[in-house]
Design a protein around this motif. Sequence first.
Motif, short mmCIF file in Angstrom:
data_model
loop_
_atom_site.label_atom_id
_atom_site.label_comp_id
_atom_site.label_asym_id
_atom_site.label_seq_id
_atom_site.Cartn_x
_atom_site.Cartn_y
_atom_site.Cartn_z
N HIS A 1 0.83 -1.21 0.00
CA HIS A 1 0.00 0.00 0.00
C HIS A 1 0.86 1.25 0.00
O HIS A 1 0.53 2.25 -0.64
CB HIS A 1 -0.95 0.00 1.20
CG HIS A 1 -1.99 -1.08 1.12
ND1 HIS A 1 -2.47 -1.72 2.22
CD2 HIS A 1 -2.63 -1.61 0.05
CE1 HIS A 1 -3.38 -2.62 1.85
NE2 HIS A 1 -3.49 -2.57 0.53
N LEU B 1 -1.15 4.32 -1.56
CA LEU B 1 -2.48 4.24 -0.98
C LEU B 1 -2.44 4.52 0.51
O LEU B 1 -3.44 4.81 1.14
CB LEU B 1 -3.09 2.85 -1.22
CG LEU B 1 -3.37 2.49 -2.69
CD1 LEU B 1 -3.88 1.05 -2.78
CD2 LEU B 1 -4.36 3.45 -3.30
N ARG C 1 -0.17 7.92 -8.93
CA ARG C 1 -0.86 6.63 -9.07
C ARG C 1 -1.39 6.46 -10.48
O ARG C 1 -1.31 5.42 -11.09
CB ARG C 1 -2.03 6.54 -8.08
CG ARG C 1 -1.62 6.30 -6.65
CD ARG C 1 -2.79 5.77 -5.83
NE ARG C 1 -3.89 6.73 -5.71
CZ ARG C 1 -3.97 7.65 -4.77
NH1 ARG C 1 -3.01 7.77 -3.87
NH2 ARG C 1 -5.00 8.47 -4.73
N ARG C 2 -1.98 7.56 -10.97
CA ARG C 2 -2.61 7.53 -12.29
C ARG C 2 -1.59 7.20 -13.39
O ARG C 2 -1.87 6.45 -14.30
CB ARG C 2 -3.22 8.91 -12.53
CG ARG C 2 -4.43 8.92 -13.40
CD ARG C 2 -5.30 10.13 -13.10
NE ARG C 2 -4.58 11.40 -13.23
CZ ARG C 2 -4.68 12.40 -12.36
NH1 ARG C 2 -5.44 12.28 -11.30
NH2 ARG C 2 -4.02 13.51 -12.54
N PHE D 1 -2.55 -1.36 -10.41
CA PHE D 1 -2.89 -2.29 -9.32
C PHE D 1 -3.69 -3.47 -9.85
O PHE D 1 -4.56 -3.31 -10.71
CB PHE D 1 -3.78 -1.59 -8.28
CG PHE D 1 -3.10 -0.54 -7.48
CD1 PHE D 1 -2.41 -0.87 -6.32
CD2 PHE D 1 -3.16 0.79 -7.87
CE1 PHE D 1 -1.79 0.13 -5.57
CE2 PHE D 1 -2.55 1.78 -7.13
CZ PHE D 1 -1.86 1.45 -5.97
N PHE E 1 -5.84 -6.58 -7.85
CA PHE E 1 -6.25 -6.96 -6.50
C PHE E 1 -6.74 -8.40 -6.45
O PHE E 1 -7.18 -8.96 -7.45
CB PHE E 1 -7.38 -6.05 -6.01
CG PHE E 1 -7.06 -4.60 -6.08
CD1 PHE E 1 -6.35 -3.98 -5.06
CD2 PHE E 1 -7.48 -3.83 -7.16
CE1 PHE E 1 -6.08 -2.63 -5.12
CE2 PHE E 1 -7.20 -2.48 -7.21
CZ PHE E 1 -6.49 -1.87 -6.19
N PHE F 1 -9.49 -9.37 -5.05
CA PHE F 1 -10.93 -9.42 -5.33
C PHE F 1 -11.31 -8.61 -6.57
O PHE F 1 -12.41 -8.09 -6.67
CB PHE F 1 -11.72 -8.96 -4.10
CG PHE F 1 -11.54 -9.86 -2.91
CD1 PHE F 1 -12.18 -11.09 -2.87
CD2 PHE F 1 -10.70 -9.51 -1.87
CE1 PHE F 1 -11.99 -11.95 -1.80
CE2 PHE F 1 -10.52 -10.36 -0.79
CZ PHE F 1 -11.16 -11.59 -0.75
N HIS G 1 -11.94 -6.08 -7.87
CA HIS G 1 -12.42 -4.70 -7.75
C HIS G 1 -12.83 -4.10 -9.09
O HIS G 1 -12.40 -3.01 -9.46
CB HIS G 1 -11.39 -3.80 -7.07
CG HIS G 1 -11.35 -4.03 -5.59
ND1 HIS G 1 -12.46 -3.89 -4.80
CD2 HIS G 1 -10.35 -4.39 -4.77
CE1 HIS G 1 -12.13 -4.17 -3.55
NE2 HIS G 1 -10.86 -4.48 -3.50
N LEU H 1 -11.64 3.14 -17.24
CA LEU H 1 -11.68 4.09 -16.11
C LEU H 1 -10.42 4.94 -15.92
O LEU H 1 -10.51 6.17 -15.79
CB LEU H 1 -11.99 3.34 -14.81
CG LEU H 1 -13.47 3.20 -14.45
CD1 LEU H 1 -13.60 2.42 -13.15
CD2 LEU H 1 -14.12 4.57 -14.32
N PRO H 2 -9.21 4.32 -15.90
CA PRO H 2 -8.02 5.16 -15.66
C PRO H 2 -7.83 6.21 -16.74
O PRO H 2 -7.38 7.32 -16.45
CB PRO H 2 -6.87 4.14 -15.70
CG PRO H 2 -7.49 2.83 -15.40
CD PRO H 2 -8.87 2.89 -15.98
N ARG I 1 -7.18 -3.07 -17.15
CA ARG I 1 -7.36 -1.77 -16.53
C ARG I 1 -6.05 -1.26 -15.93
O ARG I 1 -5.70 -0.09 -16.05
CB ARG I 1 -8.43 -1.87 -15.44
CG ARG I 1 -8.70 -0.57 -14.72
CD ARG I 1 -9.72 -0.74 -13.64
NE ARG I 1 -9.23 -1.64 -12.60
CZ ARG I 1 -10.02 -2.23 -11.70
NH1 ARG I 1 -11.32 -2.03 -11.72
NH2 ARG I 1 -9.51 -3.02 -10.79
#
Lengths: 402, 228
Positions: free
Chosen positions: B49, B54, B81-82, B87, B89, B91, B93, B106-107, B154
Amino acid sequence: MNLRDLPAMAARVLVRHPARSGLMLLAMSIGVASVVVLTSLGESARRFVSDEFASLGTHLIMVSPGRTETSGVGPSMFAGDTPRDLTIADATAVARSRYLSDVAPMVMGQANVSWGGREREAPLLGATASLRRIRRWTLAQGRFLPDGDPERDSGMCVIGAKLRKELFGPRRALGEWLKVGDRRCRITGILAEEGRSIGMDVEEVVVMPVAGALALLNRPSINRIMANARSHELMDRASEDIRQILKKRHQGEEDVTVVTQDALLATFDRILAALTYTVGGIAGISLIVAGILIMNVMLVSVSQRTAEIGLLKALGAPREEILRLFLVEATGLSMAGAFLGLAIGVLARLAILYFYPVLPLTWPIWAIGAALATALVVGLAFGVIPARRAAGLDPVAALSHH
Amino acid sequence: MIKLREIERDFAVGDQVVHALRKVDLDIQEGEYLSLMGPSGSGKSTLMHILGLLDHPTAGAYELDGRNVTGLDDAAQAAVRRNKIGFVFQFFHLVPYLTAAENAELPLVLSGIDPAERRDRVAASLASLGLSDRSGHRPDQLSGGQRQRVAIARAMISKPSVLLADEPTGNLDRSSGNEVIHLIEDLHTSHGLTLVVVTHDPEMGERAQRRIHMIDGQIREDNRGSAA
């Protein structure tokens, strides 16, 4: 993020959660629709009343017996026993005022009217020739009462259009002898159809000379003196003149009420405007309720979408962007609700017009603007708390939220 | 490219302070493939993180591409980050109400890339991951392996230099897991991507060229070279 993408993203969230968005939309649109419809009704009632008054003439002064402390609508306006009565002679005296163009003594009552075996009760108006000029009546047929000595009964009368139709049907009414109470009068004119006018239905009325009407109703005095000032600027001086003339005639006592059209109209206007604001305000509460609903649903939405918000942060959305996203969502929703509410208002207006065509239903522009602005402010105000909560989420905790 | 110096991270749990990271020093070179292993509570996730911006270290300095990023404000860290970090994960996400293509996009939306370019890049990315025929599907219409591939699309769409994968196969069956790990490794070799995989699965951890074992918030072992 591109500013163009912001509304698109918010719209996508709303469209893909139809139940949630639909609920908020409904609450908002009901709020806006009720504000618009109720204020519109209030405003229309106000217009209706002022139009009615305007049809009476804008130079109108009304004198009624009895003294009320405040000018405006008092009980004595609608007849009643008073210490010193008004007489035809009073009206004749008032008519000499140089500020007045027309003066008419008036008495009102009910009488049985019959012709050829048909009989009905009708409102009776005792007046003089001046009344036509003061109330701007037009005649469908014949002539109005003739000018002449108001103390004398010329034996003529004028009737409303509806009364003529009921008594005479297709037959000619002009020149016929009409039985009114225990007297008879010759019909010289038929009033044109003008709809209702304040206090009396012109379509059903019988107008006869005031002297005859007083005898018929067995009354010693008239109800009112109607007068027209020569110009709008002279209204105040004319009113004062009337007061002085009648004071002199009544042994120095000011025992009459002089009301101008303006004062009367202003009173009604104030009452109805207050009414409009009141119902508008009550409807406004429903907007606030809608706002609180939006806030609650948005808060639930934020907690349901915690992981999503954490993800957006991980993908590089700064705090302000999350805040903007949720604010745009809330305001977009409330604005959509507002426009839907306007549409519902338009339909409601059509429905009202269908059932009550007489009402001059208008849209107060301020009410539409206020409803839309309130919706926007409500959306923003109640969107801020959920949006701030979303923006303030810790990404690590948010991502581990399930 | 990554330089961590004396990184500490304390959490207050009730009235106790838990030291999740204790004076961690770590240098990662560009294009390295590194695994972070250790039992749960060892601090490996916390370290990831912090690497992904994060989380903020309680003390210490984090230098990324020669720039100290510890003291940056929220907006500047978000920009890092962008642009530099991807990332993946455990799960996945994925946003449940968005299609595979919209999730992958999205990004780029957050970066303000214009729609035409976004469409092309998303289509190319999904195609390279064998997801072209799934681009209009929602996550609940995809298998676990497909979901994780969408998540990889993504993560890679902004062409980051570092990919942080947190138990990327933890929620997948064996064959999907293998598929995903091979995909990630291919990206590492073909793009020269710096790859950091957090896992408690030794088999997966051993695949990395550099393997870091953490215990009690400290780096216990740092092995390089082929283990097998």
